[in-house]
Design a protein around this motif. Sequence first.
Motif, PDB file in Angstrom:
ATOM      1  N   ILE A   1       0.868  -1.076   0.100  1.00  0.00           N
ATOM      2  CA  ILE A   1      -0.091  -0.076  -0.080  1.00  0.00           C
ATOM      3  C   ILE A   1       1.059   1.114  -0.061  1.00  0.00           C
ATOM      4  O   ILE A   1       2.046   1.109   0.375  1.00  0.00           O
ATOM      5  N   SER A   2       0.300   2.396  -0.399  1.00  0.00           N
ATOM      6  CA  SER A   2       1.124   3.592  -0.350  1.00  0.00           C
ATOM      7  C   SER A   2       1.179   4.377   0.811  1.00  0.00           C
ATOM      8  O   SER A   2       0.230   3.910   1.801  1.00  0.00           O
ATOM      9  N   TRP A   3       1.942   5.159   1.068  1.00  0.00           N
ATOM     10  CA  TRP A   3       1.960   6.114   2.200  1.00  0.00           C
ATOM     11  C   TRP A   3       0.431   6.795   2.411  1.00  0.00           C
ATOM     12  O   TRP A   3       0.250   6.907   3.637  1.00  0.00           O
ATOM     13  N   GLY A   4      -0.124   7.191   1.447  1.00  0.00           N
ATOM     14  CA  GLY A   4      -1.393   7.893   1.649  1.00  0.00           C
ATOM     15  C   GLY A   4      -2.278   6.987   2.052  1.00  0.00           C
ATOM     16  O   GLY A   4      -3.122   7.317   3.011  1.00  0.00           O
ATOM     17  N   ALA A   5      -2.311   5.861   1.453  1.00  0.00           N
ATOM     18  CA  ALA A   5      -3.267   4.637   1.897  1.00  0.00           C
ATOM     19  C   ALA A   5      -2.991   4.304   3.489  1.00  0.00           C
ATOM     20  O   ALA A   5      -3.928   3.794   4.235  1.00  0.00           O
ATOM     21  N   ALA A   6      -1.594   3.968   3.729  1.00  0.00           N
ATOM     22  CA  ALA A   6      -1.339   3.869   5.068  1.00  0.00           C
ATOM     23  C   ALA A   6      -1.671   4.837   6.095  1.00  0.00           C
ATOM     24  O   ALA A   6      -2.259   4.293   7.328  1.00  0.00           O
ATOM     25  N   ALA A   7      -1.888   6.053   6.004  1.00  0.00           N
ATOM     26  CA  ALA A   7      -2.081   7.073   6.985  1.00  0.00           C
ATOM     27  C   ALA A   7      -3.458   6.894   7.101  1.00  0.00           C
ATOM     28  O   ALA A   7      -4.301   7.021   7.891  1.00  0.00           O
ATOM     29  N   ALA A   8      -4.336   6.635   5.836  1.00  0.00           N
ATOM     30  CA  ALA A   8      -5.799   6.594   6.002  1.00  0.00           C
ATOM     31  C   ALA A   8      -6.563   5.456   6.773  1.00  0.00           C
ATOM     32  O   ALA A   8      -7.316   5.545   7.500  1.00  0.00           O
ATOM     33  N   ARG A   9      -5.770   4.348   6.491  1.00  0.00           N
ATOM     34  CA  ARG A   9      -6.166   3.081   7.085  1.00  0.00           C
ATOM     35  C   ARG A   9      -5.384   2.702   8.780  1.00  0.00           C
ATOM     36  O   ARG A   9      -6.128   2.243   9.292  1.00  0.00           O
ATOM     37  N   LEU A  10      -4.516   3.439   8.942  1.00  0.00           N
ATOM     38  CA  LEU A  10      -3.934   3.316  10.219  1.00  0.00           C
ATOM     39  C   LEU A  10      -4.096   4.329  11.224  1.00  0.00           C
ATOM     40  O   LEU A  10      -3.945   4.350  12.554  1.00  0.00           O
ATOM     41  N   ALA A  11      -4.682   5.416  10.623  1.00  0.00           N
ATOM     42  CA  ALA A  11      -5.057   6.571  11.543  1.00  0.00           C
ATOM     43  C   ALA A  11      -6.494   7.183  11.022  1.00  0.00           C
ATOM     44  O   ALA A  11      -7.392   7.318  12.118  1.00  0.00           O
ATOM     45  N   ALA A  12      -6.903   7.662  10.153  1.00  0.00           N
ATOM     46  CA  ALA A  12      -8.042   8.164   9.886  1.00  0.00           C
ATOM     47  C   ALA A  12      -9.507   7.181   9.711  1.00  0.00           C
ATOM     48  O   ALA A  12     -10.354   7.720  10.662  1.00  0.00           O
ATOM     49  N   ALA A  13      -9.097   6.148   9.003  1.00  0.00           N
ATOM     50  CA  ALA A  13     -10.073   5.106   9.316  1.00  0.00           C
ATOM     51  C   ALA A  13     -10.515   4.553  10.753  1.00  0.00           C
ATOM     52  O   ALA A  13     -11.788   4.862  11.086  1.00  0.00           O
ATOM     53  N   PRO A  14      -9.739   4.419  11.703  1.00  0.00           N
ATOM     54  CA  PRO A  14      -9.895   3.818  12.957  1.00  0.00           C
ATOM     55  C   PRO A  14     -10.415   4.829  13.725  1.00  0.00           C
ATOM     56  O   PRO A  14     -11.356   4.994  14.587  1.00  0.00           O
ATOM     57  N   ALA A  15      -9.884   6.279  13.417  1.00  0.00           N
ATOM     58  CA  ALA A  15     -10.754   7.468  14.168  1.00  0.00           C
ATOM     59  C   ALA A  15     -11.919   7.480  13.805  1.00  0.00           C
ATOM     60  O   ALA A  15     -12.731   8.002  14.749  1.00  0.00           O
ATOM     61  N   ASN A  16     -12.309   7.420  12.707  1.00  0.00           N
ATOM     62  CA  ASN A  16     -13.959   7.560  12.225  1.00  0.00           C
ATOM     63  C   ASN A  16     -14.622   6.307  12.891  1.00  0.00           C
ATOM     64  O   ASN A  16     -15.731   6.297  13.421  1.00  0.00           O
ATOM     65  N   LEU A  17     -14.098   5.093  12.878  1.00  0.00           N
ATOM     66  CA  LEU A  17     -14.763   3.920  13.416  1.00  0.00           C
ATOM     67  C   LEU A  17     -15.024   4.102  14.702  1.00  0.00           C
ATOM     68  O   LEU A  17     -16.148   3.820  15.100  1.00  0.00           O
ATOM     69  N   PHE A  18     -14.167   4.411  15.605  1.00  0.00           N
ATOM     70  CA  PHE A  18     -14.345   4.444  17.043  1.00  0.00           C
ATOM     71  C   PHE A  18     -14.677   5.647  17.676  1.00  0.00           C
ATOM     72  O   PHE A  18     -14.555   5.675  18.909  1.00  0.00           O
ATOM     73  N   GLY A  19     -14.941   6.740  16.685  1.00  0.00           N
ATOM     74  CA  GLY A  19     -15.569   7.791  17.261  1.00  0.00           C
ATOM     75  C   GLY A  19     -14.534   8.455  18.129  1.00  0.00           C
ATOM     76  O   GLY A  19     -14.743   9.062  19.226  1.00  0.00           O
ATOM     77  N   LEU A  20     -13.393   8.835  17.598  1.00  0.00           N
ATOM     78  CA  LEU A  20     -12.173   9.555  18.367  1.00  0.00           C
ATOM     79  C   LEU A  20     -12.242  11.095  18.205  1.00  0.00           C
ATOM     80  O   LEU A  20     -11.070  11.405  18.482  1.00  0.00           O
ATOM     81  N   GLY A  21     -13.154  11.446  17.453  1.00  0.00           N
ATOM     82  CA  GLY A  21     -13.294  13.050  17.455  1.00  0.00           C
ATOM     83  C   GLY A  21     -12.294  13.517  16.246  1.00  0.00           C
ATOM     84  O   GLY A  21     -12.059  12.819  15.367  1.00  0.00           O
ATOM     85  N   GLN A  22     -12.005  14.649  16.649  1.00  0.00           N
ATOM     86  CA  GLN A  22     -10.991  15.300  15.329  1.00  0.00           C
ATOM     87  C   GLN A  22      -9.606  14.781  15.318  1.00  0.00           C
ATOM     88  O   GLN A  22      -8.786  15.529  15.536  1.00  0.00           O
ATOM     89  N   ARG A  23      -9.454  13.593  15.125  1.00  0.00           N
ATOM     90  CA  ARG A  23      -8.289  12.850  15.201  1.00  0.00           C
ATOM     91  C   ARG A  23      -8.210  12.246  13.857  1.00  0.00           C
ATOM     92  O   ARG A  23      -9.143  11.875  13.185  1.00  0.00           O
ATOM     93  N   GLY A  24      -6.998  11.645  13.387  1.00  0.00           N
ATOM     94  CA  GLY A  24      -6.879  10.759  12.241  1.00  0.00           C
ATOM     95  C   GLY A  24      -6.601  11.572  10.924  1.00  0.00           C
ATOM     96  O   GLY A  24      -6.208  10.993   9.917  1.00  0.00           O
ATOM     97  N   ARG A  25      -6.906  12.793  11.134  1.00  0.00           N
ATOM     98  CA  ARG A  25      -6.393  13.700   9.945  1.00  0.00           C
ATOM     99  C   ARG A  25      -5.605  14.962  10.456  1.00  0.00           C
ATOM    100  O   ARG A  25      -5.434  15.335  11.663  1.00  0.00           O
ATOM    101  N   ILE A  26      -4.937  15.383   9.420  1.00  0.00           N
ATOM    102  CA  ILE A  26      -4.255  16.842   9.695  1.00  0.00           C
ATOM    103  C   ILE A  26      -4.730  17.833   8.795  1.00  0.00           C
ATOM    104  O   ILE A  26      -4.445  18.048   7.667  1.00  0.00           O
ATOM    105  N   GLN A  27      -5.302  18.634   9.306  1.00  0.00           N
ATOM    106  CA  GLN A  27      -6.120  19.796   8.673  1.00  0.00           C
ATOM    107  C   GLN A  27      -6.567  21.035   9.715  1.00  0.00           C
ATOM    108  O   GLN A  27      -6.526  20.447  11.053  1.00  0.00           O
ATOM    109  N   ALA A  28      -6.999  21.934   9.428  1.00  0.00           N
ATOM    110  CA  ALA A  28      -7.120  23.029  10.351  1.00  0.00           C
ATOM    111  C   ALA A  28      -8.142  22.642  11.365  1.00  0.00           C
ATOM    112  O   ALA A  28      -9.241  22.078  10.812  1.00  0.00           O
ATOM    113  N   GLY A  29      -8.177  22.705  12.492  1.00  0.00           N
ATOM    114  CA  GLY A  29      -9.116  22.329  13.606  1.00  0.00           C
ATOM    115  C   GLY A  29      -8.876  20.878  14.162  1.00  0.00           C
ATOM    116  O   GLY A  29      -9.607  20.612  15.251  1.00  0.00           O
ATOM    117  N   SER A  30      -8.073  20.112  13.425  1.00  0.00           N
ATOM    118  CA  SER A  30      -7.988  18.762  14.095  1.00  0.00           C
ATOM    119  C   SER A  30      -6.988  18.678  15.291  1.00  0.00           C
ATOM    120  O   SER A  30      -6.202  19.533  15.258  1.00  0.00           O
TER     121      SER A  30
END
Length: 517
Positions: free
Chosen positions: A428-457
Motif C-alpha cells: 500500500i502507499s504512504w497515503g493509504a497507510a495514513a488513511a487506514r492506520l489513522a483516519a479510518a480507525p478514528a472514524n470507526l471508533f469515534g475518536l473525534g477530530q483525530r486521524g487527519r491533519i487539517q485546520a481544527g484537528s
Amino acid sequence: MTAIALRGGHLVDGSGAEPVRADVLVESGRVTAVGTVSERAPVLDCTGRYILPGLVDTHSHADAAVFDPAVQLALLRQGVTTIIAGQDGVSYAPGDGSYATEYFGALIGEHPTYRGGGVGDLLAGYDGRIPLNVAYLVPHGTVRVEAMGLADRAPSARELAVMTDLVAEALAEGACGFSTGLDYLPGQHATTGELSALCRPVAAADGVYVTHMRGGYEDNAAVGVAEVREIRANTGVRAHISHYHGPIPLVVDLLDTGLTFDAYPYRAGCTLLSMPTLPAELLALGTDRATAQLADPAVRRKVIEHHLPTLDQHPALGEGWASRMRLAQIAADGWVWAEGLSVAEAATRAHSSVGDFVLDLLTATRLAVSAVMPLPPGRTVDELAALIREDGYMVGSDGIYLGGHPHPRGWGSFARVLGRHVRDRKDISWGAAAARLAAAPANLFGLGQRGRIQAGSVADLIVVDPATVRDTASYDDSRKLAEGVDDVLLGGVPVMTAGHLTGALTGGGLRRSKASK
C-alpha cells in the motif's frame, strides 16, 4: 508549550493523498495551519521526514500496561498515539475488575488504579497520567459475569435487561463500542440472539461492534463472518472483526463493503496456553473449578490421552505443536524459568512428559500462562499482504506486554507495516497507510477530530523517517524498540523527542464522540 511549527517535512494528512511538502502549525493542542507557515513559533525540524496523524492500535491488551513507561515507549516508537482497549469481551469495567484479573491475568494483568465502578471511572483513571490516548470497548464477557456469572445458558429476561442497561450505561460514559470474545468464557455461551439484543444500544449510540469471532477462525472463518453479518442485519450496528486470519483467498472472499477488520503482520499468534490444551468442557467450569479438576488423576489421564493428541490435527497448531509453541508469560515465580522455551524444551528440562508438564504448569499458575503459537505452516508474507491491501484493513497489534518473552507484535506491528509493506514491498502507499492506520480507525471508533491533519484537528502527530522506519523486535528478543519514529506530539505537546519520553502526560481516556471528518 502552546505553539509549535513542524517545518521542512512532507505531509501525509490521512485523507489518502500522497506525501506533499508542507509545514504544520500547532497552537493550543490543535492544528491551525497547513502549508506555508510563517507564524513565529518554536520549530520542530522535519526535513527528510513525513508528518502523519497519530496511529491507532485497534486491538490492544495494554489496558493496564499503558501506565508502564517502557510500554508507552514501545507504542510511541511505532507512531501509535491511541489504543483501543476492552478487547475480546474481557476487561476491567464495569464491575470491580476481578474477573478480568483472574481469567485474563496472563494477558492484561491487574489494573494499577481501577478498583471498581464503571467505564467512566476507568477512563478517568487514565487522564493526565499517560502520554497516550485510551479508548474503551465495553466487554460482553465482563457484562455477562456481572449479570449472571459464568452460567452456561441463555439469560433470563431480567438478566438480559441488566446486561442491556450495563452496555447502554457504558456507552453513555464514553465507551466507543462493544466487544465479544466468542471463544472465551463466558462469551462462548452467548447466542446470536443475545448478542443482537446487546448490539441494539450500540447501534443506537453509533458505536461499533468488535468481535473475536466464534469458531477459531482459519477454515471456520465463514461461520464467524456469517454470524457477524446476521448481527449487523438484525441491528444495523457497524461491525469490525478482530485479528482476522485464515486461508487466503477464503478470508478475503468473505469480506464485504462496510465490514472492517484488523490484523497484525506476523505468522504466529499468542493467547492463553489453556485455550488449546484443555478441553472446552473443562474450561467452561471457570478457573477455580478447572484447576481443582486437574488434581484428579482420572481427569488428567483423559486430557493427556484423549485431548492433547488431537492438537496434532488442530488447524492452527498441527503435528509437532509442542516444539513450536513458546511459553511467553508464566504467573508463578517457581516456573518463570520456562518463559521463552518451547513446551517440549520446558518439559524436557522438568524431566517430564509434555502432557504432565502442561497440566502441572496450568495447575501451579491457576491457568495464568500465555504462549506464542504458530499459525499454519506455509502462511507467507504474500498472504499477509493480501489482507493489508484490502480497503477495510486496519492494524491491531493484539499486543500483550507481560512476561519475559512476549510476542514481538506489541513492539513492532506498525513499524513492520510501514517499513516492510509500505516502503519496501509497496503493498500500500504512504497515503493509504495514513488513511487506514489513522483516519479510518478514528472514524470507526469515534475518536473525534483525530486521524487527519487539517485546520481544527487535534494535534496528535508523528514524524516518521520513511527511509529508516522498521521493527527490530524478534521472537527471541521481543522487547526491542522500533526505529524511524523519534518525535511525537499528543494534543500538541511533545511526548517523545529524539526517541525518548519527555515526561509530558497529556493523554488519557477518550470518550466516544462524532466521527472525525
